[in-house]
Design a protein around this motif. Structure first.
Motif, mmCIF file in Angstrom:
data_model
loop_
_atom_site.group_PDB
_atom_site.id
_atom_site.type_symbol
_atom_site.label_atom_id
_atom_site.label_comp_id
_atom_site.label_asym_id
_atom_site.label_seq_id
_atom_site.Cartn_x
_atom_site.Cartn_y
_atom_site.Cartn_z
ATOM 1 N N HIS A 21 0.038 5.944 -0.264
ATOM 2 C CA HIS A 21 -0.992 6.839 -0.159
ATOM 3 C C HIS A 21 -0.786 8.410 -0.544
ATOM 4 O O HIS A 21 0.859 8.039 -0.225
ATOM 5 C CB HIS A 21 -1.228 7.110 1.697
ATOM 6 N N GLU A 24 1.101 9.051 6.642
ATOM 7 C CA GLU A 24 0.776 8.479 7.504
ATOM 8 C C GLU A 24 1.468 8.525 8.918
ATOM 9 O O GLU A 24 2.378 7.951 9.301
ATOM 10 C CB GLU A 24 0.839 7.046 7.003
ATOM 11 N N SER A 45 0.537 -1.222 0.212
ATOM 12 C CA SER A 45 -0.220 -0.044 0.248
ATOM 13 C C SER A 45 0.786 1.206 0.153
ATOM 14 O O SER A 45 1.711 1.265 -0.062
ATOM 15 C CB SER A 45 -1.355 0.032 1.654
ATOM 16 N N ARG A 104 5.095 8.574 8.287
ATOM 17 C CA ARG A 104 5.408 7.779 7.446
ATOM 18 C C ARG A 104 5.144 8.856 6.301
ATOM 19 O O ARG A 104 4.034 8.912 5.852
ATOM 20 C CB ARG A 104 5.073 6.346 6.407
ATOM 21 N N HIS A 110 4.540 -0.066 1.918
ATOM 22 C CA HIS A 110 4.361 -0.132 3.402
ATOM 23 C C HIS A 110 3.343 -1.581 2.301
ATOM 24 O O HIS A 110 2.323 -1.584 1.598
ATOM 25 C CB HIS A 110 3.641 0.370 4.756
#
Ligand SMILES: [Fe+2]
Lengths: 289, 85
Positions: free
Chosen positions: A186, A190, A184, A215, A221
């Motif tokens: 984003h 995060e 994953s 992160r 990840h």
């Protein structure tokens, strides 16, 4: 938010330090988890010693606080484990104290930690944004409604959602035996802290109780697993979208390009408008709350 | 309240920030080293992951999974795998 990629880090590996910043009462100790080099915004594990007393007052920063062990008396109210506060900048809390001590996560979102003793809110403070909830007692676990979603067995309690940025603060848990076989990333930063339990991420290995990460966006990840389950606190600084894939070798740049490409397919009208000659230099001033 | 508005920071606050940032740099460097040491183990985990997504499946959404075909498995590029940025 200019914080470096801190992952994995375990606060159990370092000792508490005495809080020496001006304005803070004695009896407060901290472990720095991550710190923004430009603004001083930070996330800390904090220990308030038994007998700690803080007068009424406010901060110049929005603050988030999650009580993990022990309790705090805030004004007339006793707040135990699971209590989460979002305290907007300038909103004054009543006197805070603890008889038996308290372990908490404490976050300053725009500035270095600061405290101004005051019985009243600061100028322009927006008290309507204050949140106080006991997440253990008063919120239920939800199956994530994000598309695409995490694998079954990862549940959420949403503590705060920022209506302007889409930033989320939440508790999450993984049930024993949880696994999710994808990678994953984003479009937002995060952050997470393990209140209890160990989870595994292929890039970083095990994250135990007291484990933490900050992160930045677009970092791979996953896959993920947890043998005995976890309880954790998490945050994002923008809308959480799961870009799932199975190539562990992609770089941050490739991930960012792939995300932009996806926008083209998923929101073609928006993408077209953004890249149109007259709109490719958005400043944000177009966005009126 | 103009949150996070520029305030003149006292020398004590500036010194605290400087010290904390220095310690954070040390933590970051330590993490980079630890993650480099994990590289051989991570390579094994990656191969196991490739096996699982060809058998049990790749998690597309919630409990929807797709079995990845052998020809879809990514080739390892020559560059070093970077996990910390
Ligand atoms: Fe994530």
């Amino acid at each position: 938010m200019a914080r470096p990629h801190i992952e994995p880090f375990c606060d159990r590996d370092v000792p508490f330090k005495k809080m020496t910043l001006p304005g803070f009462p004695s009896g407060m100790h901290y472990k720095m988890l991550s710190l923004d080099k430009d603004t001083g915004a930070c996330t800390m594990t904090v220990q308030f010693d038994a007998g700690y007393r803080q007068p009424p007052g406010f901060s110049y920063s929005d603050i988030e606080l999650l009580i993990m062990e022990g309790g705090l008396r805030v004004g007339d109210e006793m707040c135990g484990p699971g209590t989460y506060f979002f305290i907007p900048a300038g909103v004054a809390l009543p006197a805070v104290s603890t008889k038996t001590g308290c372990l908490a996560l404490l976050m300053y979102n725009q500035t270095e930690p600061n405290f101004v003793e005051s019985d009243e809110d600061g100028d322009g403070a927006d008290r309507s944004r204050l949140i106080q909830v006991n997440a253990y007692d008063d919120l239920s676990w939800q199956v994530p409604t994000l598309m695409p979603a995490t694998a079954p067995g990862c549940l959420l309690k949403i503590l705060r959602w920022d209506e302007v940025t889409g930033a989320l603060s939440f508790l999450y848990c993984m049930v024993p035996g949880f696994w999710q076989d994808n990678i994953s990333f984003h479009d937002c930063a995060e952050e997470a802290y393990h209140i209890w339990g160990t989870s595994w991420i292929m890039q970083f290995g095990d994250l135990p109780t007291g484990g933490y990460f900050w992160r930045p966006p677009y970092i791979n990840h996953g896959p993920f697993a947890s043998e005995h389950g976890i309880l954790a606190f998490g945050r994002t600084d923008g809308e959480l979208y799961n870009h799932f894939h199975f190539n562990p070798y992609t770089t941050l740049k490739e991930n960012r390009e792939w995300a932009a490409e996806k926008l083209k397919h998923r929101k073609p009208a928006l993408f077209k408008w953004i890249v149109a000659h007259e709109h490719n230099h958005l400043t944000g001033s177009e966005l009126k709350k | 309240m103009a949150k996070g508005k520029k305030r003149r920071l006292s020398p004590a606050v500036r010194a605290w920030l400087k010290k904390e940032l220095k310690e954070q740099q040390e933590r970051y460097r330590k993490i980079v080293k630890e993650m480099e040491a994990l590289a051989p183990q991570r390579e094994k985990w990656i191969q196991e992951f490739f096996q699982r997504i060809q058998t049990r499946g790749f998690c597309v959404h919630a409990d929807i999974r797709r079995r990845i075909k052998p020809e879809e498995i990514p080739q390892r590029p020559k560059r070093k795998l970077r996990v910390i940025y």
